[in-house]
Design a protein around this motif. Structure first.
Motif, PDB file in Angstrom:
ATOM      1  N   ARG A  92       0.828  -1.204   0.000  1.00 24.94           N
ATOM      2  CA  ARG A  92       0.000   0.000   0.000  1.00 24.94           C
ATOM      3  C   ARG A  92       0.863   1.256   0.000  1.00 24.94           C
ATOM      4  NH1 ARG A  92      -1.267   3.783   3.172  1.00 24.94           N
ATOM      5  NH2 ARG A  92      -0.336   2.855   5.020  1.00 24.94           N
ATOM      6  N   ARG A  93       1.888   1.270   0.850  1.00 29.76           N
ATOM      7  CA  ARG A  93       2.775   2.441   0.911  1.00 29.76           C
ATOM      8  C   ARG A  93       3.493   2.648  -0.421  1.00 29.76           C
ATOM      9  NH1 ARG A  93       4.053   0.320   5.933  1.00 29.76           N
ATOM     10  NH2 ARG A  93       6.111  -0.307   5.210  1.00 29.76           N
ATOM     11  N   LEU A  94       3.988   1.562  -1.008  1.00 30.38           N
ATOM     12  CA  LEU A  94       4.683   1.646  -2.296  1.00 30.38           C
ATOM     13  C   LEU A  94       3.742   2.172  -3.373  1.00 30.38           C
ATOM     14  CD1 LEU A  94       7.132   1.067  -4.130  1.00 30.38           C
ATOM     15  CD2 LEU A  94       6.228  -1.264  -4.400  1.00 30.38           C
ATOM     16  N   MET A  95       2.534   1.651  -3.408  1.00 36.37           N
ATOM     17  CA  MET A  95       1.570   2.068  -4.427  1.00 36.37           C
ATOM     18  C   MET A  95       1.173   3.529  -4.234  1.00 36.37           C
ATOM     19  SD  MET A  95      -1.807   0.051  -5.656  1.00 36.37           S
ATOM     20  CE  MET A  95      -2.844   0.630  -6.992  1.00 36.37           C
ATOM     21  N   GLU A  96       0.940   3.940  -3.009  1.00 31.54           N
ATOM     22  CA  GLU A  96       0.576   5.335  -2.751  1.00 31.54           C
ATOM     23  C   GLU A  96       1.704   6.289  -3.129  1.00 31.54           C
ATOM     24  OE1 GLU A  96      -0.781   5.651   1.304  1.00 31.54           O
ATOM     25  OE2 GLU A  96      -2.687   4.649   0.832  1.00 31.54           O
ATOM     26  N   THR A  97       2.935   5.906  -2.829  1.00 33.79           N
ATOM     27  CA  THR A  97       4.087   6.734  -3.204  1.00 33.79           C
ATOM     28  C   THR A  97       4.166   6.880  -4.716  1.00 33.79           C
ATOM     29  OG1 THR A  97       5.313   6.108  -1.223  1.00 33.79           O
ATOM     30  CG2 THR A  97       6.617   6.917  -3.093  1.00 33.79           C
ATOM     31  N   LYS A  98       3.993   5.773  -5.419  1.00 37.92           N
ATOM     32  CA  LYS A  98       4.051   5.789  -6.883  1.00 37.92           C
ATOM     33  C   LYS A  98       2.905   6.631  -7.455  1.00 37.92           C
ATOM     34  CE  LYS A  98       6.772   3.842  -9.024  1.00 37.92           C
ATOM     35  NZ  LYS A  98       8.045   4.338  -9.598  1.00 37.92           N
ATOM     36  N   GLN A  99       1.709   6.507  -6.892  1.00 36.37           N
ATOM     37  CA  GLN A  99       0.573   7.319  -7.339  1.00 36.37           C
ATOM     38  C   GLN A  99       0.883   8.803  -7.193  1.00 36.37           C
ATOM     39  OE1 GLN A  99      -3.171   4.395  -6.224  1.00 36.37           O
ATOM     40  NE2 GLN A  99      -2.535   5.846  -4.700  1.00 36.37           N
ATOM     41  N   ASP A 100       1.415   9.180  -6.028  1.00 39.70           N
ATOM     42  CA  ASP A 100       1.747  10.583  -5.772  1.00 39.70           C
ATOM     43  C   ASP A 100       2.796  11.086  -6.752  1.00 39.70           C
ATOM     44  OD1 ASP A 100      -0.062  10.612  -3.674  1.00 39.70           O
ATOM     45  OD2 ASP A 100       1.469  10.411  -2.106  1.00 39.70           O
ATOM     46  N   GLU A 101       3.809  10.269  -7.021  1.00 39.66           N
ATOM     47  CA  GLU A 101       4.864  10.657  -7.966  1.00 39.66           C
ATOM     48  C   GLU A 101       4.282  10.918  -9.357  1.00 39.66           C
ATOM     49  OE1 GLU A 101       7.714   7.467  -7.981  1.00 39.66           O
ATOM     50  OE2 GLU A 101       8.375   7.881  -5.923  1.00 39.66           O
ATOM     51  N   ILE A 102       3.413  10.041  -9.798  1.00 34.19           N
ATOM     52  CA  ILE A 102       2.829  10.172 -11.137  1.00 34.19           C
ATOM     53  C   ILE A 102       1.941  11.410 -11.212  1.00 34.19           C
ATOM     54  CG2 ILE A 102       1.307   9.103 -12.843  1.00 34.19           C
ATOM     55  CD1 ILE A 102       2.342   6.351 -11.674  1.00 34.19           C
ATOM     56  N   MET A 103       1.124  11.616 -10.207  1.00 34.34           N
ATOM     57  CA  MET A 103       0.256  12.799 -10.192  1.00 34.34           C
ATOM     58  C   MET A 103       1.085  14.080 -10.162  1.00 34.34           C
ATOM     59  SD  MET A 103      -2.781  11.603 -10.548  1.00 34.34           S
ATOM     60  CE  MET A 103      -3.873  12.958 -10.127  1.00 34.34           C
ATOM     61  N   ASP A 104       2.215  14.063  -9.464  1.00 37.42           N
ATOM     62  CA  ASP A 104       3.118  15.222  -9.444  1.00 37.42           C
ATOM     63  C   ASP A 104       3.703  15.479 -10.827  1.00 37.42           C
ATOM     64  OD1 ASP A 104       2.642  15.646  -6.754  1.00 37.42           O
ATOM     65  OD2 ASP A 104       4.561  14.795  -6.082  1.00 37.42           O
ATOM     66  N   VAL A 105       4.147  14.427 -11.500  1.00 37.20           N
ATOM     67  CA  VAL A 105       4.704  14.568 -12.846  1.00 37.20           C
ATOM     68  C   VAL A 105       3.649  15.138 -13.786  1.00 37.20           C
ATOM     69  CG1 VAL A 105       5.469  13.235 -14.874  1.00 37.20           C
ATOM     70  CG2 VAL A 105       6.482  12.781 -12.628  1.00 37.20           C
ATOM     71  N   LEU A 106       2.416  14.703 -13.636  1.00 35.58           N
ATOM     72  CA  LEU A 106       1.315  15.207 -14.470  1.00 35.58           C
ATOM     73  C   LEU A 106       0.918  16.629 -14.076  1.00 35.58           C
ATOM     74  CD1 LEU A 106      -0.853  11.983 -14.497  1.00 35.58           C
ATOM     75  CD2 LEU A 106       0.125  13.089 -16.534  1.00 35.58           C
ATOM     76  N   ASN A 107       1.386  17.056 -12.925  1.00 36.06           N
ATOM     77  CA  ASN A 107       1.039  18.362 -12.369  1.00 36.06           C
ATOM     78  C   ASN A 107      -0.476  18.502 -12.171  1.00 36.06           C
ATOM     79  OD1 ASN A 107       1.749  20.844 -11.239  1.00 36.06           O
ATOM     80  ND2 ASN A 107       1.438  21.919 -13.179  1.00 36.06           N
ATOM     81  N   ILE A 108      -1.078  17.403 -11.704  1.00 32.45           N
ATOM     82  CA  ILE A 108      -2.493  17.397 -11.356  1.00 32.45           C
ATOM     83  C   ILE A 108      -2.536  17.214  -9.848  1.00 32.45           C
ATOM     84  CG2 ILE A 108      -4.733  16.312 -11.692  1.00 32.45           C
ATOM     85  CD1 ILE A 108      -3.753  15.312 -14.407  1.00 32.45           C
ATOM     86  N   LEU A 109      -2.603  18.318  -9.154  1.00 33.13           N
ATOM     87  CA  LEU A 109      -2.453  18.323  -7.707  1.00 33.13           C
ATOM     88  C   LEU A 109      -3.792  18.499  -7.019  1.00 33.13           C
ATOM     89  CD1 LEU A 109       0.685  20.618  -7.731  1.00 33.13           C
ATOM     90  CD2 LEU A 109       0.611  18.118  -7.851  1.00 33.13           C
TER      91      LEU A 109
END
Length: 164
Positions: free
Chosen positions: A146-163
């Motif tokens: 869960r922690r790994l997946m949440e971290t990856k989700q946050d990273e991707i959303m940051d790259v997309l700049n959809i905050l």
């Protein structure tokens, strides 16, 4: 990347859904290091239809926001090396990796955006990112996963700049 996009139901999200999905999926696949061109199916539907699918495939009698149907079982999240020895995971005509299907409830996109206090765009993109991670072997059953997946989700959303 090939996106098979389908939409059903009267509700129309106030977004360019196909274009956004294409961009989000490509960014998510880059973030997980997918070394192949891939194909994904995305169905935007209504609560009634996703509830039927949720009951049929997960034996849960209520609508959900997103369902993911991976075509591949991964030995570890985001691990693609084993695919070198498999040809049954690739579309014969295009050579693309067949990742699987995503189903999203348009009604849930809107209600959850309101509930979480962010935009419809953010909720829609997040559900796609979440599902792409499932289609590439990520999960959230165990705490470490869960922690790994949440971290990856946050990273991707940051790259997309959809905050938020």
């Amino acid at each position: 990347m090939t996106l098979y996009f389908e939409e059903e139901g009267d509700l129309i999200l106030p977004l360019k859904c196909r274009e956004i999905a294409q961009k989000v999926i490509e960014s998510a696949l880059d973030a997980v290091g997918c070394p192949y061109e891939a194909q994904v199916s995305l169905l935007l539907t209504m609560n009634t239809q996703i509830q039927e699918m949720n009951a049929k495939f997960r034996e849960i009698e209520k609508p959900t926001d997103v369902l993911s149907f991976p075509m591949i079982e991964y030995p570890a999240a985001g691990e693609f090396g084993f695919l070198e020895e498999r040809d049954d995971c690739f579309e014969p005509e295009t050579g693309e990796l067949s990742l699987g299907d995503i189903v999203i409830s348009k009604e849930k996109v809107i209600t959850q955006a309101e509930e979480y206090g962010h935009s419809v765009l953010r909720e829609y993109a997040f559900l796609i990112v979440h599902s792409i991670l499932h289609l590439t072997g990520y999960d959230h059953i165990e705490e470490a996963e869960r922690r790994l997946m949440e971290t990856k989700q946050d990273e991707i959303m940051d790259v997309l700049n959809i905050l938020r």
